[in-house]
Motif scaffolding. Structure first.
Motif, PDB file in Angstrom:
ATOM      1  N   THR A   1      40.012  59.096  41.208  1.00 46.53           N
ATOM      2  CA  THR A   1      40.419  58.130  40.186  1.00 46.53           C
ATOM      3  C   THR A   1      41.711  58.588  39.504  1.00 46.53           C
ATOM      4  O   THR A   1      41.831  59.752  39.095  1.00 46.53           O
ATOM      5  N   GLY A   2      42.669  57.656  39.391  1.00 46.48           N
ATOM      6  CA  GLY A   2      43.918  57.949  38.712  1.00 46.48           C
ATOM      7  C   GLY A   2      44.962  58.612  39.590  1.00 46.48           C
ATOM      8  O   GLY A   2      46.077  58.868  39.130  1.00 46.48           O
TER       9      GLY A   2
ATOM     10  N   PRO B   1      40.068  44.709  35.269  1.00 50.17           N
ATOM     11  CA  PRO B   1      38.692  45.218  35.265  1.00 50.17           C
ATOM     12  C   PRO B   1      37.699  44.062  35.222  1.00 50.17           C
ATOM     13  O   PRO B   1      38.071  42.957  34.790  1.00 50.17           O
ATOM     14  N   PRO B   2      36.450  44.308  35.653  1.00 55.27           N
ATOM     15  CA  PRO B   2      35.872  45.613  35.968  1.00 55.27           C
ATOM     16  C   PRO B   2      36.193  46.090  37.390  1.00 55.27           C
ATOM     17  O   PRO B   2      36.513  45.286  38.266  1.00 55.27           O
ATOM     18  N   TYR B   3      36.080  47.400  37.577  1.00 55.86           N
ATOM     19  CA  TYR B   3      36.203  48.034  38.884  1.00 55.86           C
ATOM     20  C   TYR B   3      34.840  48.639  39.220  1.00 55.86           C
ATOM     21  O   TYR B   3      34.499  49.716  38.733  1.00 55.86           O
ATOM     22  N   GLU B   4      34.083  47.919  40.015  1.00 50.67           N
ATOM     23  CA  GLU B   4      32.734  48.389  40.367  1.00 50.67           C
ATOM     24  C   GLU B   4      32.830  49.424  41.484  1.00 50.67           C
ATOM     25  O   GLU B   4      33.520  49.218  42.486  1.00 50.67           O
TER      26      GLU B   4
ATOM     27  N   TYR C   1      59.872  53.425  34.450  1.00 47.76           N
ATOM     28  CA  TYR C   1      58.740  53.443  35.368  1.00 47.76           C
ATOM     29  C   TYR C   1      57.422  53.372  34.605  1.00 47.76           C
ATOM     30  O   TYR C   1      57.353  53.765  33.437  1.00 47.76           O
ATOM     31  N   VAL C   2      56.404  52.901  35.302  1.00 48.80           N
ATOM     32  CA  VAL C   2      55.045  52.884  34.762  1.00 48.80           C
ATOM     33  C   VAL C   2      54.115  53.561  35.762  1.00 48.80           C
ATOM     34  O   VAL C   2      54.453  53.725  36.946  1.00 48.80           O
ATOM     35  N   LEU C   3      52.941  53.947  35.299  1.00 47.57           N
ATOM     36  CA  LEU C   3      51.971  54.616  36.164  1.00 47.57           C
ATOM     37  C   LEU C   3      51.482  53.671  37.257  1.00 47.57           C
ATOM     38  O   LEU C   3      51.195  52.496  37.001  1.00 47.57           O
ATOM     39  N   ALA C   4      51.362  54.203  38.473  1.00 50.36           N
ATOM     40  CA  ALA C   4      50.886  53.410  39.602  1.00 50.36           C
ATOM     41  C   ALA C   4      49.402  53.083  39.489  1.00 50.36           C
ATOM     42  O   ALA C   4      48.912  52.188  40.164  1.00 50.36           O
ATOM     43  N   CYS C   5      48.687  53.828  38.655  1.00 51.04           N
ATOM     44  CA  CYS C   5      47.326  53.452  38.252  1.00 51.04           C
ATOM     45  C   CYS C   5      47.377  53.212  36.747  1.00 51.04           C
ATOM     46  O   CYS C   5      47.384  54.163  35.966  1.00 51.04           O
ATOM     47  N   PRO C   6      47.458  51.948  36.319  1.00 43.59           N
ATOM     48  CA  PRO C   6      47.610  51.661  34.894  1.00 43.59           C
ATOM     49  C   PRO C   6      46.475  52.266  34.068  1.00 43.59           C
ATOM     50  O   PRO C   6      45.325  52.314  34.524  1.00 43.59           O
ATOM     51  N   PRO C   7      46.774  52.747  32.872  1.00 42.62           N
ATOM     52  CA  PRO C   7      45.749  53.404  32.056  1.00 42.62           C
ATOM     53  C   PRO C   7      44.500  52.569  31.813  1.00 42.62           C
ATOM     54  O   PRO C   7      43.390  53.121  31.808  1.00 42.62           O
ATOM     55  N   HIS C   8      44.642  51.262  31.623  1.00 46.12           N
ATOM     56  CA  HIS C   8      43.445  50.458  31.358  1.00 46.12           C
ATOM     57  C   HIS C   8      42.558  50.361  32.589  1.00 46.12           C
ATOM     58  O   HIS C   8      41.333  50.234  32.469  1.00 46.12           O
ATOM     59  N   ILE C   9      43.163  50.455  33.776  1.00 45.18           N
ATOM     60  CA  ILE C   9      42.368  50.465  35.014  1.00 45.18           C
ATOM     61  C   ILE C   9      41.699  51.819  35.198  1.00 45.18           C
ATOM     62  O   ILE C   9      40.501  51.899  35.477  1.00 45.18           O
ATOM     63  N   GLU C  10      42.460  52.897  35.036  1.00 45.55           N
ATOM     64  CA  GLU C  10      41.875  54.232  35.176  1.00 45.55           C
ATOM     65  C   GLU C  10      40.712  54.408  34.206  1.00 45.55           C
ATOM     66  O   GLU C  10      39.625  54.874  34.583  1.00 45.55           O
ATOM     67  N   GLY C  11      40.918  54.027  32.954  1.00 52.03           N
ATOM     68  CA  GLY C  11      39.847  54.158  31.973  1.00 52.03           C
ATOM     69  C   GLY C  11      38.626  53.352  32.334  1.00 52.03           C
ATOM     70  O   GLY C  11      37.485  53.824  32.211  1.00 52.03           O
TER      71      GLY C  11
END
Length: 292
Positions: A43-44, A78-81, A198-208
């Motif tokens: 994850t992340g 989200p959600p990511y099941e 640049y932004v993270l390739a795994c956005p923080p709201h998705i990682e969380g």
């Protein structure tokens, strides 16, 4: 010299894209001899975090997937099941017609490989689960976990170099192999939608959201382990006393008795933290070479 050549060649590859289960997944492949090695990240993270491990296994066909929500793959809200990650891996195995692959998964990637091996059993010959996020059975339930601090991660960067410079002296990153950290930063950012940095390739709201869903009932794989009639290696971190700020995520989440749940499994302990592939890529390459 061979390792350096393999590393440079790996950096030049471009991803292929596969549409599976309603998402588009980026798949990175380095040609070589079969049986293939399939790498699944945590994850992340992203597929290119495996570059330093792959570079130490010359001559083999190596494949790594950017999981949904990560890298260059699709990012839905989200959600990511968690069961969808395993289904995605199985679908990519089918699209690639994999047979007898060595499955290597770290953290969420290890969890995903277990489910994928039940859905696509002929795709794999053996599994290496690196501190997989498979908890004790009592930790799974109907409610998501508390809001995860990954949602607060810095999500705007001027360059990968800024990210590297910021992380290289901070735990847990300061304990990583420097080349792995470089790959993590270089391939872990995407151009910002507004063209500014640049932004993270795994956005923080998705990682969380993925972390928060890790203990839900759909992530409970108990009852699946007996279906896997393959040799399984569980590499489990024994690091358990975070004394540095920022090391909370470095403690092993893996159930201590996990290996005993499989039909054919061995348990190996390591003093490295949960981020074993980042700290010791040579150790992972050696295990793959010995077992596969």
């Amino acid at each position: 010299m061979r390792t350096i050549i393999a590393f440079v060649t790996l950096l030049r590859i471009d991803p292929r894209f596969f549409d599976v289960n309603g998402v588009r997944l980026a798949v990175w492949e380095h040609p070589g001899s079969d049986p293939p090695i399939l790498f699944i990240h945590a994850t992340g993270f992203h597929a290119r975090c495996w570059d330093q491990v792959a570079a130490r296994i010359p001559g083999r066909r190596k494949i790594a997937i950017d999981m949904r929500g990560h890298g260059q793959s699709s990012k839905h809200g989200p959600p990511y099941e968690w069961h969808n990650f395993g289904k995605d891996v199985a679908a990519v195995c089918g699209a690639l017609n994999l047979r007898g692959a060595a499955g290597v998964g770290h953290s969420m990637g290890g969890h995903s490989l277990v489910l994928a091996a039940t859905l696509a059993p002929t795709a794999f010959a053996e599994l290496l689960l690196i501190d997989p996020v498979i908890f004790a059975q009592t930790k799974y339930g109907p409610a998501p976990w508390h809001r995860h601090f990954a949602r607060k991660r810095k999500n705007h960067w001027s360059s990968p170099q800024e990210m590297f410079d910021r992380f290289k002296t901070r735990p847990p990153f300061l304990y990583w192999d420097a080349a792995v950290l470089r790959d993590y930063c270089d391939y872990g950012l995407l151009p910002a939608p507004d063209g500014n940095g640049y932004v993270l390739a795994c956005p923080p709201h998705i990682e969380g959201s993925i972390y928060e869903a890790s203990g839900l009932s759909d992530a409970n794989l108990y009852g699946k382990f007996e279906q896997i009639d393959l040799p399984v290696t569980v590499l489990r971190s024994t690091y358990s006393s975070p004394t540095d700020p920022g090391m909370e995520m470095a403690v092993s989440p893996t159930a201590p008795d996990l290996a005993s749940r499989f039909r054919h499994a061995r348990d190996i302990e390591t003093s490295h933290s949960h981020f074993v592939p980042m700290e010791a890529p040579a150790l992972i390459a050696d295990l793959v070479g010995q077992s596969f």
